[in-house]
Design an enzyme around this catalytic site. Sequence first.
Site, PDB file in Angstrom:
ATOM      1  N   ASN A 148      27.136 -15.514 -39.354  1.00  0.00           N
ATOM      2  CA  ASN A 148      27.920 -15.650 -40.426  1.00  0.00           C
ATOM      3  C   ASN A 148      28.706 -16.717 -40.720  1.00  0.00           C
ATOM      4  OD1 ASN A 148      29.440 -14.906 -38.402  1.00  0.00           O
ATOM      5  ND2 ASN A 148      30.784 -13.649 -39.693  1.00  0.00           N
ATOM      6  N   LYS A 171      23.689 -20.943 -27.510  1.00  0.00           N
ATOM      7  CA  LYS A 171      22.685 -19.964 -28.141  1.00  0.00           C
ATOM      8  C   LYS A 171      23.030 -19.551 -29.416  1.00  0.00           C
ATOM      9  CE  LYS A 171      20.182 -16.272 -28.604  1.00  0.00           C
ATOM     10  NZ  LYS A 171      20.479 -15.633 -29.893  1.00  0.00           N
ATOM     11  N   PRO A 172      22.675 -20.048 -30.655  1.00  0.00           N
ATOM     12  CA  PRO A 172      22.859 -19.594 -31.764  1.00  0.00           C
ATOM     13  C   PRO A 172      22.319 -18.461 -32.228  1.00  0.00           C
ATOM     14  CG  PRO A 172      21.221 -21.316 -32.086  1.00  0.00           C
ATOM     15  CD  PRO A 172      21.613 -21.043 -30.436  1.00  0.00           C
ATOM     16  N   GLY A 224      31.046 -12.397 -31.773  1.00  0.00           N
ATOM     17  CA  GLY A 224      30.355 -11.435 -32.415  1.00  0.00           C
ATOM     18  C   GLY A 224      30.736  -9.981 -32.123  1.00  0.00           C
ATOM     19  N   SER A 225      30.023  -9.024 -32.076  1.00  0.00           N
ATOM     20  CA  SER A 225      30.602  -7.604 -32.376  1.00  0.00           C
ATOM     21  C   SER A 225      31.134  -7.079 -30.887  1.00  0.00           C
ATOM     22  CB  SER A 225      29.556  -6.567 -32.513  1.00  0.00           C
ATOM     23  OG  SER A 225      28.639  -6.317 -31.137  1.00  0.00           O
ATOM     24  N   GLU A 246      35.878 -13.463 -29.248  1.00  0.00           N
ATOM     25  CA  GLU A 246      36.361 -13.183 -30.391  1.00  0.00           C
ATOM     26  C   GLU A 246      35.323 -12.239 -31.171  1.00  0.00           C
ATOM     27  OE1 GLU A 246      36.107 -13.129 -34.462  1.00  0.00           O
ATOM     28  OE2 GLU A 246      35.688 -15.147 -34.133  1.00  0.00           O
ATOM     29  N   LEU A 247      35.815 -10.830 -31.347  1.00  0.00           N
ATOM     30  CA  LEU A 247      35.048  -9.652 -31.500  1.00  0.00           C
ATOM     31  C   LEU A 247      35.258  -9.244 -32.862  1.00  0.00           C
ATOM     32  CD1 LEU A 247      35.348  -8.471 -28.074  1.00  0.00           C
ATOM     33  CD2 LEU A 247      33.718  -9.967 -28.892  1.00  0.00           C
ATOM     34  N   CYS A 280      34.564 -11.427 -40.145  1.00  0.00           N
ATOM     35  CA  CYS A 280      35.249 -10.547 -39.266  1.00  0.00           C
ATOM     36  C   CYS A 280      36.903 -10.575 -39.602  1.00  0.00           C
ATOM     37  CB  CYS A 280      34.898 -10.999 -37.563  1.00  0.00           C
ATOM     38  SG  CYS A 280      35.625 -12.961 -37.410  1.00  0.00           S
ATOM     39  N   GLU A 378      34.279  -1.456 -39.729  1.00  0.00           N
ATOM     40  CA  GLU A 378      33.859  -2.820 -40.350  1.00  0.00           C
ATOM     41  C   GLU A 378      32.764  -2.859 -41.310  1.00  0.00           C
ATOM     42  OE1 GLU A 378      34.443  -7.385 -38.991  1.00  0.00           O
ATOM     43  OE2 GLU A 378      33.490  -5.949 -37.818  1.00  0.00           O
TER      44      GLU A 378
END
Length: 474
Positions: A148, A171-172, A224-225, A246-247, A280, A378
């Site tokens: 995102n 790693k994208p 990510g999640s 960072e979730l 997020c 979410e």
Amino acid sequence: MKGKHFINGQWIESGDGVIDVYNPANGELVGTVPNGGEEEATRAIEAAAAAFPEWSAKTVYERAEILMKWHDLLLEHKEDLGKTLTTEMGKPLKEAIGEIQYSASFISWFAEEAKRSYGRLVPASAPDKRIQVLKQPVGVVVSITPWNFPAAMIARKMAPALAAGCTFVSKPAEQTPLTAVRLFELAEEAGVPKGVINLVTGDAKGIGGVFTSHPSVRKLTFTGSTEVGKILMKQGADRMLNLSLELGGQAPMIVLDDADIDKAVEGVVASKFRNAGQTCVCGNRIFVQRSILETFTEKLKEATTKLKVGNGLTEDVNIGPLIDKDGYEKVQRHVNDAVEKGATVLTGGEGQVNGDAYFFQPTVLANANTDMLVMNEETFGPVAPIMVFDEDHEAVRLANDTRFGLAAYFFTENLSRGNAIMEGLDYGIIGWNDGAPSVAQAPFGGMKESGLGREGGVEGLEAFLETKYVSIKM
């Protein structure tokens, strides 16, 4: 566009075939990248480990000079980078260019902040001793970033790592690797030495397994999640791997009865509908005090109906496509569930599917309640559910009633009420009358199941430094 891995200063193609990258606005193929895996990840880590001694030995001024060249190149190419980003991710071009500028702000901030990574001398307990505290780079850092914000999330991690003297492997996300390729091309042009930065595209499971198990890796940083974050924690537990996570979020937005309603509506729109709600930190639950409910709701509805949905490359579009079918179906499921449980659709509420392109109208739901999925999960889409409250303490309780704690927002013109709300919210980021609080110079991160550590600010550099204490007997 045909992307490649960037390993030890070389652009290479290897792996099990390629990954196709599609434009979510029309389903068209826009590029490919190699489908790398364990082999490529291992090579990249080994290259970063070999480059670490020389890079970490450079003065901070030498590293900062290279970072500032990278910063300048990003701004010089911001329009082209923005088009690449919009084409593979979907957000409106104006937002995409804004993301490139936001990315550059992290690079310049950490280029300067690294010059202030001071150690200290501590008063000793004996006259023949000296106590010294040093700050030194962690070592090889590996990074996994989401789709995102394909530019900003890399810059927010890579810039402080390089500034601190670490070497880096990225790693994208499979959906948006082309922006990462362009960022690395510009970093190479800026003069980052061979092996200091490495880019691997491909299989998340295989690459992630190497990232958490390779003995040369000293830190993993992931956005990510929460579910994936927990998997990475478990995989790295045997090595006590240093993690920054960072979730997920479930951001509340509280509108008190003394708020400037126009300011509050502006803030809600800025937070909720940015990137089609696929952030997020976007507001996911809107709590409005009863006495202003009707006025606020009508003004939010009016502002929302003005937002235009379409291809992000079209000049006047405000809302781009959702990233894929799964994201679209989740948004539709949340809206349907809310309606079944008593919500009223004031505007929007419907999606549009054009082949492999998935759009959803910006939506405002009235009469939301805590039984609805949209108030508990979410959504990651342009849906704004409104729930009424009466007392301030009730709003804080509702806001905190979640396992997440990333971002929260509230609107009031009263200093005393605002301080009480701010102190009561269990969130790492608070926007007080501000729907867009994220900046490079402030710490970004969450509480509870929204993650560990902070990115940005002084804390963002500290995340890539080790503290070493030395006691010297004279």
